[in-house]
Design a protein around this motif. Structure first.
Motif, PDB file in Angstrom:
ATOM      1  N   HIS A 441       0.886  -1.168   0.000  1.00 24.07           N
ATOM      2  CA  HIS A 441       0.000   0.000   0.000  1.00 24.07           C
ATOM      3  C   HIS A 441       0.923   1.218   0.000  1.00 24.07           C
ATOM      4  O   HIS A 441       1.243   1.780   1.038  1.00 24.07           O
ATOM      5  CB  HIS A 441      -0.902  -0.019   1.240  1.00 24.07           C
ATOM      6  N   ASP A 442       1.388   1.603  -1.175  1.00 20.63           N
ATOM      7  CA  ASP A 442       2.411   2.631  -1.318  1.00 20.63           C
ATOM      8  C   ASP A 442       1.779   3.944  -1.772  1.00 20.63           C
ATOM      9  O   ASP A 442       1.140   4.001  -2.829  1.00 20.63           O
ATOM     10  CB  ASP A 442       3.468   2.207  -2.338  1.00 20.63           C
ATOM     11  N   TYR A 443       1.944   4.973  -0.970  1.00 21.20           N
ATOM     12  CA  TYR A 443       1.382   6.284  -1.281  1.00 21.20           C
ATOM     13  C   TYR A 443       2.507   7.301  -1.369  1.00 21.20           C
ATOM     14  O   TYR A 443       3.357   7.396  -0.471  1.00 21.20           O
ATOM     15  CB  TYR A 443       0.394   6.710  -0.189  1.00 21.20           C
ATOM     16  N   SER A 467      -0.609  12.817  -6.582  1.00 20.50           N
ATOM     17  CA  SER A 467      -0.434  11.673  -5.688  1.00 20.50           C
ATOM     18  C   SER A 467      -0.598  10.379  -6.464  1.00 20.50           C
ATOM     19  O   SER A 467      -1.245  10.338  -7.524  1.00 20.50           O
ATOM     20  CB  SER A 467      -1.429  11.727  -4.525  1.00 20.50           C
ATOM     21  N   ARG A 468      -0.037   9.329  -5.900  1.00 20.39           N
ATOM     22  CA  ARG A 468      -0.125   8.004  -6.506  1.00 20.39           C
ATOM     23  C   ARG A 468      -0.260   6.976  -5.396  1.00 20.39           C
ATOM     24  O   ARG A 468       0.542   6.945  -4.471  1.00 20.39           O
ATOM     25  CB  ARG A 468       1.125   7.706  -7.335  1.00 20.39           C
ATOM     26  N   LEU A 469      -1.294   6.150  -5.496  1.00 22.20           N
ATOM     27  CA  LEU A 469      -1.502   5.052  -4.552  1.00 22.20           C
ATOM     28  C   LEU A 469      -1.421   3.750  -5.331  1.00 22.20           C
ATOM     29  O   LEU A 469      -2.160   3.552  -6.303  1.00 22.20           O
ATOM     30  CB  LEU A 469      -2.860   5.177  -3.862  1.00 22.20           C
ATOM     31  N   TYR A 470      -0.534   2.870  -4.904  1.00 23.01           N
ATOM     32  CA  TYR A 470      -0.280   1.639  -5.645  1.00 23.01           C
ATOM     33  C   TYR A 470      -0.222   0.476  -4.672  1.00 23.01           C
ATOM     34  O   TYR A 470       0.312   0.596  -3.570  1.00 23.01           O
ATOM     35  CB  TYR A 470       1.053   1.744  -6.402  1.00 23.01           C
TER      36      TYR A 470
END
Length: 482
Positions: A441-443, A467-470
């Motif tokens: 859960h990389d933000y 922003s990027r949530l991956y």
């Protein structure tokens, strides 16, 4: 601040309830707030606050899916909301010593009353599926009370610079009682057990028997009483060195004990260090370069004690030949594409990994801010969050084994509470290399800000964030139901 909410809904074209036209869902919310302050003297003060939002939903389509039925049998009414009280003391005991203490109580509840007490039935033999009967799952009574006690102190010292040392202790005593139901009368399971609730039923096509009536949800019991004891304390220092540098180290400790009907568990040794620094190259307070790192633990809600530490025996699959649910399909008979026709869930409290630990994430924040002239402040910052560990309840078998039904233990879905990773044992798996994955859960976010103080009759606040949530893990709470 009384509010009246009206949402007008219309059933999709072609559905029977489209003939009703506009259908209103009416809800009344009564938010209130009151505060009293008693200034004992120039150095001591007591504040008392009271607020809440008791609410009601009139009989109607409280769920949007209620308009997908053939009748209004899935209409219901709601009573929900909360009431909160808090009393806080603030006292300046000396020019360098400030004390704060508070006692709070928060109570929340929700109750739903169906208009019709009937099974929720979906006929999958036709497209679109035809839905009849009651609401299915609903809350008979869901009540939670949280008692909070906090005390904090701040001391100022001059040791090779200016130190503001802040420390505190908190304790929460939380109770949560959940009574649920599935609409409709109770019925008898293949082993002779009488359910405590109604059921949700799917009608499945079958080339031999014409139709099979599959119960997909029913409760063998429907009550859970839980408690939680949550303890935390912290200490932090704001250390100012001259006019250029401020350092803010700190550490927080958290300990959580959940108590269910059958089991209890304590997650302890949750040490959360924090470190921050601010540097002003100018020494005038007009510029700052800053960075912070901190570890944050997830406080597990009492819902886990209700579902994992209490026996919540329920039915996740049982097939019948008749719509009255009196003739169960024996295991081994091929019907509705399956040979396993009776599957229960959570017959006992979950097994808890004694080495399990709380979920946590680490956060890094860094940035730069500059005051341009007397009015403008420009800044840029970067935020990075990463999960270091997760706590989840996982099935002990791969999903395929439950449907094949030829693996020991596949007749009931039992859960295991642990910190899942590729090293977590997996039972069954039919010889295939099946394992859990690491939770990702990389933000990452970059934000640019521009603020103008109010002057010459105007002000401005502007920002842009990329922003990027991956990853493969939603986070502390589920996206679909919170």
């Amino acid at each position: 601040d009384p509010q009246y909410q009206r949402t007008t809904l219309v059933a999709p074209s072609g559905f029977p309830l489209a003939s009703l036209g506009n259908v209103n869902r009416n809800r009344r919310v009564t938010p209130y707030a009151a505060k009293a302050t008693w200034q004992l003297d120039s150095s001591n003060r007591i504040d008392a606050s009271f607020f809440g939002d008791p609410s009601r939903g009139d009989m109607g389509p409280q769920r949007r899916t209620a308009l997908l039925r053939t009748t209004t049998s899935a209409f219901s009414s709601l009573k929900y909301g909360g009431d909160n009280q808090t009393v806080k003391y603030e006292g300046v005991l000396s020019p360098s010593w400030l004390v704060e203490a508070s006692v709070s109580r928060a109570a929340n509840s929700i109750t739903e009353t169906p208009s019709v007490d009937a099974w929720s039935v979906t006929d999958t033999r036709v497209t679109p599926n035809v839905r009849t009967g009651g609401v299915g799952y609903y809350e008979v009574g869901n009540n939670g009370v949280n008692l909070q006690y906090d005390v904090k102190s701040t001391n100022i010292f001059d040791w090779a610079g200016n130190h503001q040392i802040r420390y505190g202790l908190g304790f929460e005593d939380i109770s949560y009682d959940n009574t649920f139901n599935y609409s409709g009368p109770s019925f008898t399971l293949p082993d002779g057990t009488q359910t405590a609730t109604g059921a949700t039923v799917n009608i499945l096509p079958d080339p031999v028997y014409g139709a099979i009536y599959r119960v997909t949800r029913a409760g063998i019991t429907n009550l859970a009483n839980t408690r939680q004891h949550y303890l935390d304390f912290f200490v932090e220092d704001t250390y100012q060195i001259g006019n250029h540098l401020t350092i803010k180290p700190g550490v927080r400790y958290e300990q959580q004990r959940l108590i269910g009907n059958q089991e209890s568990f304590t997650w302890k040794n949750n040490w959360a260090p924090r470190l921050g620094a601010i540097y002003d190259p100018t020494g005038t307070g007009r510029m700052k370069i800053y960075g912070n790192w901190g570890r944050f633990y997830a406080k597990v809600p009492n819902d886990l004690a209700a579902r994992a530490m209490s026996a919540e025996p329920s039915v996740s699959l049982v097939d019948y030949f008749d719509p009255q649910l009196t003739q169960p399909v024996p295991n081994g008979v091929l019907a509705a594409g399956a040979t396993n026709h009776y599957l229960t869930n959570s017959l006992s409290a979950e097994t808890i990994d004694p080495n399990s630990k709380s979920s946590y994430l680490d956060e890094w924040v860094g940035g730069f801010q500059y005051e341009l002239g007397n009015d403008w402040a420009l800044g840029v910052s970067y935020t990075r969050r990463r999960f270091g560990r997760i706590l989840e309840d996982v099935g002990t078998l791969p999903m395929v084994d439950y449907f094949l039904g030829n693996v020991p233990g596949a007749n009931s879905v039992e859960y295991f509470l642990t910190n899942p990773s590729p090293s977590t044992p997996v039972v069954g798996a039919q010889g295939y290399p099946i394992s859990f994955e690491n939770a990702i859960h990389d933000y990452d976010a970059v934000e640019v800000t521009a603020n103008k103080h109010f002057s010459h009759n105007w002000a401005l606040q502007a920002s842009y964030r990329w922003s990027r949530l991956y990853g493969n893990y939603e986070g502390f709470f589920r996206n679909d139901n919170g």
